[in-house]
Each structure stands twice: as C-alpha cells, then as structure tokens.
Design a protein around this motif. Structure first.
Motif, PDB file in Angstrom:
ATOM      1  N   LYS A 281      41.560 101.458  24.784  1.00  0.00           N
ATOM      2  CA  LYS A 281      42.005 100.258  25.509  1.00  0.00           C
ATOM      3  C   LYS A 281      40.866  99.700  26.363  1.00  0.00           C
ATOM      4  O   LYS A 281      40.605  98.500  26.352  1.00  0.00           O
ATOM      5  CB  LYS A 281      43.220 100.589  26.380  1.00  0.00           C
ATOM      6  N   PHE A 283      37.626 100.136  26.143  1.00  0.00           N
ATOM      7  CA  PHE A 283      36.477  99.631  25.408  1.00  0.00           C
ATOM      8  C   PHE A 283      36.879  98.757  24.216  1.00  0.00           C
ATOM      9  O   PHE A 283      36.016  98.378  23.420  1.00  0.00           O
ATOM     10  CB  PHE A 283      35.600 100.793  24.941  1.00  0.00           C
ATOM     11  N   GLY A 284      38.137  98.448  24.115  1.00  0.00           N
ATOM     12  CA  GLY A 284      38.589  97.609  23.006  1.00  0.00           C
ATOM     13  C   GLY A 284      38.207  98.195  21.662  1.00  0.00           C
ATOM     14  O   GLY A 284      37.817  97.481  20.745  1.00  0.00           O
ATOM     15  N   TYR A 285      38.323  99.498  21.541  1.00  0.00           N
ATOM     16  CA  TYR A 285      37.927 100.184  20.321  1.00  0.00           C
ATOM     17  C   TYR A 285      39.085 100.152  19.320  1.00  0.00           C
ATOM     18  O   TYR A 285      40.226 100.405  19.696  1.00  0.00           O
ATOM     19  CB  TYR A 285      37.530 101.627  20.653  1.00  0.00           C
ATOM     20  N   PRO A 286      38.802  99.833  18.069  1.00  0.00           N
ATOM     21  CA  PRO A 286      39.911  99.582  17.114  1.00  0.00           C
ATOM     22  C   PRO A 286      40.515 100.839  16.510  1.00  0.00           C
ATOM     23  O   PRO A 286      40.529 101.005  15.302  1.00  0.00           O
ATOM     24  CB  PRO A 286      39.231  98.729  16.045  1.00  0.00           C
TER      25      PRO A 286
ATOM     26  N   THR B  48      43.895  91.818  20.407  1.00  0.00           N
ATOM     27  CA  THR B  48      43.534  92.335  19.085  1.00  0.00           C
ATOM     28  C   THR B  48      44.711  92.149  18.136  1.00  0.00           C
ATOM     29  O   THR B  48      45.830  92.522  18.463  1.00  0.00           O
ATOM     30  CB  THR B  48      43.172  93.828  19.194  1.00  0.00           C
ATOM     31  N   ASP B 221      39.685  94.373  11.764  1.00  0.00           N
ATOM     32  CA  ASP B 221      40.345  95.072  12.876  1.00  0.00           C
ATOM     33  C   ASP B 221      40.914  94.103  13.910  1.00  0.00           C
ATOM     34  O   ASP B 221      41.398  94.534  14.958  1.00  0.00           O
ATOM     35  CB  ASP B 221      39.365  96.039  13.543  1.00  0.00           C
ATOM     36  N   LYS B 223      39.592  91.710  15.969  1.00  0.00           N
ATOM     37  CA  LYS B 223      38.937  91.386  17.245  1.00  0.00           C
ATOM     38  C   LYS B 223      38.402  89.965  17.291  1.00  0.00           C
ATOM     39  O   LYS B 223      38.234  89.412  18.364  1.00  0.00           O
ATOM     40  CB  LYS B 223      37.757  92.338  17.481  1.00  0.00           C
ATOM     41  N   ASP B 253      38.708  88.544  21.064  1.00  0.00           N
ATOM     42  CA  ASP B 253      39.439  89.324  22.060  1.00  0.00           C
ATOM     43  C   ASP B 253      38.407  89.965  22.980  1.00  0.00           C
ATOM     44  O   ASP B 253      37.803  90.968  22.618  1.00  0.00           O
ATOM     45  CB  ASP B 253      40.270  90.415  21.370  1.00  0.00           C
ATOM     46  N   GLY B 255      38.934  91.449  25.773  1.00  0.00           N
ATOM     47  CA  GLY B 255      39.438  92.584  26.550  1.00  0.00           C
ATOM     48  C   GLY B 255      40.079  92.140  27.851  1.00  0.00           C
ATOM     49  O   GLY B 255      40.337  90.954  28.063  1.00  0.00           O
ATOM     50  N   PRO B 256      40.320  93.103  28.737  1.00  0.00           N
ATOM     51  CA  PRO B 256      41.031  92.796  29.985  1.00  0.00           C
ATOM     52  C   PRO B 256      40.208  91.895  30.914  1.00  0.00           C
ATOM     53  O   PRO B 256      39.025  91.651  30.655  1.00  0.00           O
ATOM     54  CB  PRO B 256      41.245  94.177  30.607  1.00  0.00           C
ATOM     55  N   LYS B 259      36.540  92.468  31.934  1.00  0.00           N
ATOM     56  CA  LYS B 259      35.565  92.304  30.863  1.00  0.00           C
ATOM     57  C   LYS B 259      35.347  90.832  30.517  1.00  0.00           C
ATOM     58  O   LYS B 259      34.271  90.433  30.087  1.00  0.00           O
ATOM     59  CB  LYS B 259      36.002  93.093  29.629  1.00  0.00           C
TER      60      LYS B 259
END
Lengths: 336, 633
Positions: A281, A283-286, B48, B221, B223, B253, B255-256, B259
């Motif tokens: 979450k 690091f926005g890792y998929p 995402t 994915d 993004k 995307d 992120g929060p 970021k």
C-alpha cells in the motif's frame, strides 16, 4: 526411525494438513459472507448517479447482477458451487472486476509479491542470522555490539513509519529512487534489460524497508540462540581442545543454532502468500496485499477467498514441509 | 590487496553507477520514451485498477472510468460545464443543437453533427445512439440499463443525423442522461458491439475512440494509462476548439496524498486530483510552479455538490423539522469549517452549492428572504440567519493568512460564502422542548424518555475532510447534552446508506450542474415516487428519504417546464424556501476539491481567474482543458 513408522506419521500429517486447509477455507468463506458489504449493492451504488430510475428498474438490475455474479440461489447451493469451483482451482469471476476470473488477478499479482518478499525475506534472514550468530559468539566486537543496539532500536519501529521515512528521504529530499509502482511507466513487461533494471530499482525501497525491520528481528533471535549454544559442553570442550574458532562457530555453534531459524524462515516464506499489505500500500506495489485490501473494501467475496486460500495453502504447505523434513534431517526429532 | 579492500573498491565503482541510473529520470514516475514537453501527467483518483484491461464503460463496475476513458476517448450528445465553459456552459458535442421536445415532453429529438468519426475510421451516426440505448435496455446488468428502461418507450433513427426518443412519460429533463455533468450515457460503437455475443462480458480492449485521443499503452497492473492524440483529431467533436496541446496524456495512480505532494514537488504529476487541505498548503508554500483554482486561500475548486448533515427522515427521531432545526442551531459552522478545511471552505446556508453560477442565481437573490426568515420556537419567533458568517471566517483567518484573505465583500463571498445560521443554543433548547424532548441532568431525552442518541455516519479515512466535519459536529452536539456519536462506515457506506442504516450522514445528496441554473439533476430524484419503504434499498440521491407533498408539487411543475425556462429558477427558489423551513438536510459547504496544477511543463490551466472548465481531472468536462494548454517556456 523405521520407514513404516515414518510413513504412518506422514499420512497422519497429510490428513491434518487437508483438515487444516478445509477448516481454513471454510472459515474464510463464512467470514467473507458475513461481511455487511454487499457487492451487488456496491455495484448498484456505482450507477445511481445516472439519472432517475424507478425502483422496479433498479430491482431488475439487482436480480440480473445477482444472477451474473453467481450470487443467486440458497446459501447451501452457493456453498456447494463454491466447493465445486475450489476443487477445480477456480474461484469464479471477481465481483469488483467482473468478469475477470479471480485466478487471473491472483496470478498477475503473485509474481510481484513472491519476488519482493522472497528476496527481502531471504536477505533479511541471511544477514540477520549471520550477524546475529557472530554477535552471539563474539561478545567483545564493538561493531557487532553497535549492530545489536541498532537492531534493538529498529525492531520496535512501526513498519509504516520506517517506510514513510524512506519515502521522504529517497523520494523527496534526495530523489534518486522510485516511490511507487513495480516498474517504470510505459515500459513493456518483457524480459528486457530495461524492464528488469526498472523492476529492481522499484523494488529497492520496499525491499529495504522490509529488510531493515526483518534483519533486526532475525539478528536478535540468532544472537540469543547462539548465546545459549556457546555455553554448551561440546563447545567448551572444542575450545579447550584447541579447535579453530571459525570452525567452532561454523560447525558447532551456527549449525545447531540454525534449526529454529530455519523453521522460522520456512514459516516466513510460507507467509509470503499473505502479501505485505502495508508495504504494497505504502509503495503502491502491485502485489497480493493491495489486491486483498481492495477486495475487502469492495465486498468481493471471490477475490478475498482466492487470496486467502492461496495464503492458507502457502503457510500450511510450509509447515507441512517442515514437519515432514525434520524427522529426516534432525536425529533429535522422533516420530511416534 | 585484502579481500575487504577489493570489495570496497568494487562498491565504490558500482554504487555511483546505480545512483546515476536511479537519478536519471529512469527511476521516478515519468513514462518512458515520451518527451516530457509532449506529455501531461494527471492523477486518476480511482487508484490502482484491478481490471486494467477493461474499457467497456457500459458494463457495471468492471474497470476504470477516470483513466482517460470518459475524459478523452468517449463522447456523448451534450456537455454542461460547472464553470463558465469554453463557449458558454452548454456545449453541443455530438449533437448539432440543443434537445428538441414536443409540447408535452413525451418525445425528444436530437440532431447530430456530421463529420465525426470513430478512431477506426467508421463514421459516427444516429445508429450508434440507437444501439447505445437498445443494447443497454436489452441487458439489465449494464450501467445505464435501468435509467433507459425506465424512460424510453422507443428510439429510432429516421436519418443518419436524427434520433427520436419516445418517452414512457413526460420528462422535460430526459436529455440530462446524455449530458455530461461528471459523466453521462456515453455513446457506444454499434459496429463493434453488434458483433459481440454478451455485451456485459466484453472488455472493449482496445477501445475505439470517439473523442480526440486513443489508447497508446496501459499498465496490466492498473497503475497508469497513456493516451495519444489522434492523427485525425479534427474529426472529433473537440476538434472545433483547436488542436489539444499535449500529444500524450498519462492518467496515473500516484498513491496516497503525501506521495501526490512529493510527486508534484518533483514535477512528476502535473495535475493532482485532490489532496487534504494541509497538502495543498504545503504545495502552495513549497512550489512556485503550483497553481490551484484560487490563486491564494482557499485554493480549492468548489465542486457543484453540497456536503450536509443528511438525516434519515424515516427515523422517528428526525421526522419533526423542529428537531432537525434544533440540531442546526447547535452547529457553529465556523468551527466546522476550521476542523474540516482549516477554513478553506465555501459555506452555504441553503440547499444549493455555492458553485459556478449558483451564487448569482440563488444565493444572492435569496439573501433578503433569508434575513427575514423566522422560526417559531414555541416560545418566540427568531430570525436565525446571520449574513456575516462568511466575513467572520475571513476575519478569523486574516491574522494567520495575511494578504491571502480577500477584503472585498464580493471576493469574500466567492471564497468563503455568504451567511449561515447563528449558533443559538437557547433557540435549539426551545425547539427540542416544543418537539417533546426534555433535558434531565444536562442530557437530552426523547419524548418517550430515552437518551437522545444521534449517530453521525462518516466515511472514515476514505474522505477525511468530511470525517473531520462530522467529528466537530458530534462534539458540538455532545456539549449541548445530546448523546452524539461518530459512526465510521468506511467500506460499508454504499450498502448502509442505500439501506437507510444510519441516523445522519455527512455527505451529499445535492448534486447540480453548477454552471446551469437547473436543479432537477438531483431534485427529481427527491420525488416521493422514488422513496423506498423503511428497510428497503433507496435508489439514487434521496438518501434522506424525505418525502413531502409540497416538494412533489414543485418537482412536478419543474417536469412541465423547459430546461432553460426562467420559471425553473423560480421553482428552484421555491425548493430552497421549503428546504429551509423543513431542514431535511443541514447544508454545510461546497465540497472543495484541492486540485493542484504544476505549471513547470504546461500553462493555461483553468482557474478562478479564467474559469473556462472544471479542472478536476476525473470529470468528463476536463477534456476542454486540453485545448487551452500550451507548453511552458
């Protein structure tokens, strides 16, 4: 240990494994279906911003969606359909990403999670175990003492704080590393040098945050184990016999202290299939962790069950493997 | 050389190389292989996307809408801009003219533009519009199926540029379904969908575009999505306004919120969709290149929605308007504005957002009526309206924000709103007593002697600004002796809100066009014909489940009046007066969206000084921004 006795043990253990998986999957089924989130209502809510609709038309949409999502029928019928699908390794379509099969989403996320967590778990384990072993054996080394202090300091830091710190340092103050995603944008996901380098670069921060916390934990564990082993008679005897210190460390101390660490590693590797929810979450890792969180919020039963079943299987298989291998590898373990 | 030294030497050689590689722009969030001067990077607030390869927007809940699909690839008959628009708020997009109705509003005719082509070279015709309607009516699980099935008796195309809708009942606002406010019924390509066996299970990948951009690439994915300007962009409806500036658009995307701030400070996110007020303040302070809707405080773009305390009026406790009014008089809106937005809010006392053209159409003309409005508390009559609240908020902020706070009354009203209801605990007490409530030992009890408990449902960290507003309101009600509690719904919100499982909710049930006077977009759904029975699921926007014969009368009159008819404004004012008297929801403020625009690579963004379009990048209308953007430097 007799072959027959071991075979009986293995069969018993396999039956336990099947039972654990069955209960775990059932629990996951019950819990997900007990959630107050109704995926059909979530979907209908998504379209309620478009114009005025008679309640009868909404009702027709509701029943169509129930049919389409496979949520029609009695609870017993739904449960039986679920198990039929599970036995075919088919979790049905994702409800929040309909009609894409859950298996497609899980398969897409799995390599990212497995790649990141396997490497960072092994690196953290290897570094933590090695340094912890050295620190437990040589209590006079200043560098290792300092490392102990660092490990004690890092260990209790909440993971997300460390992750945010890394983000700010390497994403903003000294912006040299990517702070989001699994690879650079607009780079085809092929095995090209550019893509592989990009994946590695994007994995540095999430991996570093996992490794820094993980190393501390493994370090402290191994140091404590080695501290106990070095006081054993056979180690003292070896020292008195003039055996080389490095040999005492590698052959007498580390090997014996490693057994619980290896168990821990195996369980950690099994737990990889849980995904690293916070890492992914932040690091926005998929990976699977992000997938699971989104699925929970969307009330996507199928997807939650898909991810949790993979996770249940991962942990159960790891524990099963340990239990089956230990009696073969460690002469102190007896089966009855 | 020792082994350690050799390792150190290798490390000294390799680490700088890795850092050079990392710092080269290869690492950060910029799409590769596209010149930055040709690329605009925008936030997709949907985050995402799980089902990244899904572009069938007509199927429910299956993919992303705000990834550029609705903004730059799809199109429909008309657009209304919540601001002033490029050429007025109304734009005939695929249509050649405004909708034409027959005398009793049972038939709507749309004349279409010629010379518009899908990106695969097929010409857009009336058959596409007919297919859009019939395909969805035939498939009840499609997005616009219910609304079209409810309204359309038949749809025909007498010639390639004419579509005739015969309606099941009179509806002078049927065209709103094909009019982009945020989104609308998008036109689907008949020549693609007619070959598909099950339209609800068709991914529409690669999407055929009807607007100025086509899909270039996307992340499996979910993004990012990159769109490229069509070579034949002149053959889209946007082409009338000139060539769009950016050749490529990346919807990402990021992120929060933290970021997003970092990404914009690093010039890797040109348009932030929304951040918390604190993030906006940080960007305004730290980045010279960042511009928001307002140049200074309060920065944010006021959405044409109206956050309010929404009561479940089917709950016995909130059926009596005196109780709802008492709760309104126990709110200090200044404190709520500070808690929610740090003061960067545009307040509204009436049930219309203070956005776009509404202040001129409703807020200012109704000021005199509001000042004279009286409430009967049972013991006396009070005038609850305080016209100076907006100014009070500005004055309160001036010591800390200095010159950023305007001093001109018109600017203050535009930024902070006009008046609101005076906090009046005595008036509230009298109203509650009039309703049969009693205060015992400092705590209020209901007419049947139970503690007066009010749960205030909020979305939690999914919408922190509203959660903070709700928390402040709960605190104020508790101080007055009411057993108020925060009720975090988080992911269960849509289910609970639709089922009526709440006492009150901080959110909005009022959505307007903003740039157009008409209120029917939300108001028609407040008709009692759409109110569900207690315990049943409530469709559409009447979350408060408020039904009133007087309101039904107003709505029914609006249905007989044309969309642009000035009489609709008078009927809108009648609704406002009724809503003030009845207070079914306590209006709070516009939903300010802190859209931050980085002018390092692109200039010409819409702002309050040049309000030609809504800047919030997930809105369909945001496509108009692209024809005004120019490369910086």
């Amino acid at each position: 240990m007799g072959k027959r006795r071991y075979l009986a043990y293995a069969i018993r253990r396999l039956a336990q494994f099947a039972l654990v998986v069955f209960i775990g999957v059932n629990l996951a089924y019950v819990i997900t279906h007990a959630t107050p989130i109704d995926p059909v209502e979530q979907s209908i809510s998504a379209v309620t911003y478009y114009g005025n609709t008679a309640p009868a038309a909404i009702e027709q949409m509701r029943s169509s969606l129930r049919e389409l999502y496979g949520l029609s029928g009695s609870p017993v019928e739904q449960y039986l359909v679920f198990w039929k699908r599970i036995l075919r390794a088919d979790f049905g379509p994702s409800l929040s990403a309909f009609p894409t099969p859950v298996s497609t989403l899980v398969t897409r996320a799995l390599p990212w999670t497995v790649g990141l967590l396997t490497v960072s778990t092994i690196v953290a384990w290897g570094l933590g175990t090695l340094l912890g072993g050295l620190a437990g054996y040589d209590r006079t080394n200043r560098g290792l003492k300092l490392m102990g202090v660092v490990a004690m300091g890092l260990h209790p830091i909440p993971y997300y704080i460390l992750a945010l710190l890394l983000l700010i340092v390497f994403g903003f103050l000294w912006p040299v590393l990517p702070i989001s995603g699994g690879s650079a944008m607009n780079l085809p996901q092929t095995l090209s040098v550019d893509f592989v380098l990009s994946v590695l670069l994007h994995a540095i921060l999430p991996a570093l945050s996992l490794i820094l916390i993980g190393v501390g934990s493994w370090f402290l564990g191994m140091r404590a184990l080695v501290s106990n082993v070095v006081t054993e008679d056979y180690v003292v005897y070896a020292e008195l016999a003039g055996v080389q210190p490095w040999r005492i460390l590698s052959s007498y101390v580390m090997r014996n202290a490693l057994v619980p660490q290896v168990t821990g590693l195996a369980i950690s590797l099994g737990g990889i299939f849980n995904g690293a929810v916070i890492t992914e979450k932040v690091f926005g890792y998929p990976g699977l962790g992000s997938l699971l969180v989104d699925a929970v919020y969307a009330g996507d039963y199928g997807l939650v069950l898909g991810v949790t079943t993979v996770s249940i299987l991962g942990v159960s298989v790891a524990v099963l493997a340990i239990d089956l291998l230990y009696p073969l590898l460690d002469p102190r373990v007896k089966v009855r | 050389m020792s082994r350690t030294r050799a390792l150190l030497l290798v490390a000294c050689v390799l680490v700088p190389q890795l850092l050079v590689l990392a710092g080269s722009g290869h690492a950060q969030g910029i799409p590769q292989n596209i010149p930055r001067r040709e690329l605009l990077i925008l936030e997709n607030p949907e985050g995402t996307i799980k089902n990244a390869g899904w572009f069938n927007i007509w199927a429910i809940n299956a993919g992303s809408q705000s990834n550029g699909l609705q903004q730059v690839a799809l199109d429909t008959l008309w657009y209304i801009d919540p601001e002033s628009g490029l050429d007025g708020v109304w734009d005939n997009s695929l249509a050649a003219d405004k909708p034409q109705y027959n005398a009793d509003f049972t038939e709507m005719t749309a004349k279409l533009r010629q010379g518009i082509f899908w990106s695969d070279g097929v010409e857009f015709t009336a058959d596409d519009v007919v297919a859009t309607v019939t395909t969805q009516i035939k498939n009840p699980a499609m997005r616009f199926s219910a609304v079209l099935a409810s309204n359309v008796a038949s749809v025909t195309a007498p010639d390639p540029t004419t579509v005739v809708f015969k309606l099941k009942k009179p509806n002078s606002r049927f065209h709103a379904n094909f009019t982009v406010r945020w989104g609308a019924v998008w036109i689907l390509p008949k020549h693609v969908f007619e070959k598909v066996e099950d339209p609800a299970k068709f991914d529409f990948n690669k999407p055929v575009s009807l607007s100025a951009y086509v899909l270039s690439s996307y992340d499996p994915d979910g993004k990012w999505y990159i769109w490229q300007l069509r070579d034949d962009w002149q053959r889209s409806s946007l082409g009338r306004f000139g060539k769009p500036g950016p050749k490529y658009l990346a919807y990402v995307d990021p992120g929060p919120p933290d970021k997003r701030v970092i990404a914009q400070l690093n010039h890797e996110l040109d348009v932030v969709h929304d951040i918390a007020p604190e993030g906006m303040f940080a960007l305004a302070k730290q980045s010279k290149a960042t511009r928001a809707w307002f140049k200074g405080f309060p920065y944010g773009h006021p959405d044409p929605t109206l956050p309010a305390v929404i009561f479940n009026t089917q709950n016995e406790l909130f059926k009596n308007p005196d109780v709802r009014w008492a709760l309104a008089l126990l709110i200090d809106i200044k404190a709520v504005s500070m808690a929610a937005y740090r003061g960067a809010a545009t307040i509204s006392a009436i049930g219309v957002p203070p956005t776009g053209t509404h202040p001129a159409t409703y807020h200012q003309p109704m000021e005199a009526w509001l000042r004279e409005f009286e409430l009967d508390t049972g013991k006396r009559k009070i005038k609850p309206y305080d016209p100076t609240v907006g100014k009070q908020i500005a004055d309160m902020l001036r010591p800390s924000m200095g010159e950023q706070i305007p001093s001109d009354p018109a600017d203050i009203a535009r930024a902070f709103g006009m008046g609101w209801w005076k906090a009046d605990p005595q008036g509230a007490q009298e109203l509650l007593e009039k309703a049969g409530f009693a205060k015992r030992g400092g705590a209020w009890t209901t007419p049947d002697g139970k503690p007066f408990t009010v749960r205030v449902m909020v979305e939690g960290d999914l919408r922190p600004v509203m959660t903070r507003a709700g928390t402040m309101i709960v605190q104020q009600w508790k101080q007055a002796g009411i057993d108020a509690r925060i009720d975090v719904a988080q992911g269960t919100l849509p289910t609970r809100r639709a089922a009526g499982d709440f006492d009150s909710f901080i959110g909005w049930s009022v959505e307007t066009f903003g740039g157009h006077q008409d209120l029917s977009y939300f108001l028609d759904s407040w008709h009692s014909q759409f109110v569900a029975a207690p315990g049943k699921v409530q469709p559409l926007r009447n979350w408060q489940r408020w039904s009133s014969p007087a309101l039904d009368g107003i709505i029914e009159q609006i249905r007989t009046v044309g969309f642009d008819d000035p009489r609709s404004i008078e009927l809108g004012k009648d609704y406002v007066k009724l809503a003030v008297k009845e207070m079914p929801t306590i209006p709070l403020m516009a939903y300010n969206v802190f859209t931050a625009m980085d002018q390092t690579y692109w200039t010409g963004f819409p702002t309050s000084d040049n309000p030609y379009a809504n800047p919030v990048p997930n809105w369909g209308n945001s496509r108009y921004m692209f024809v005004k953007l120019k490369p910086a430097g």
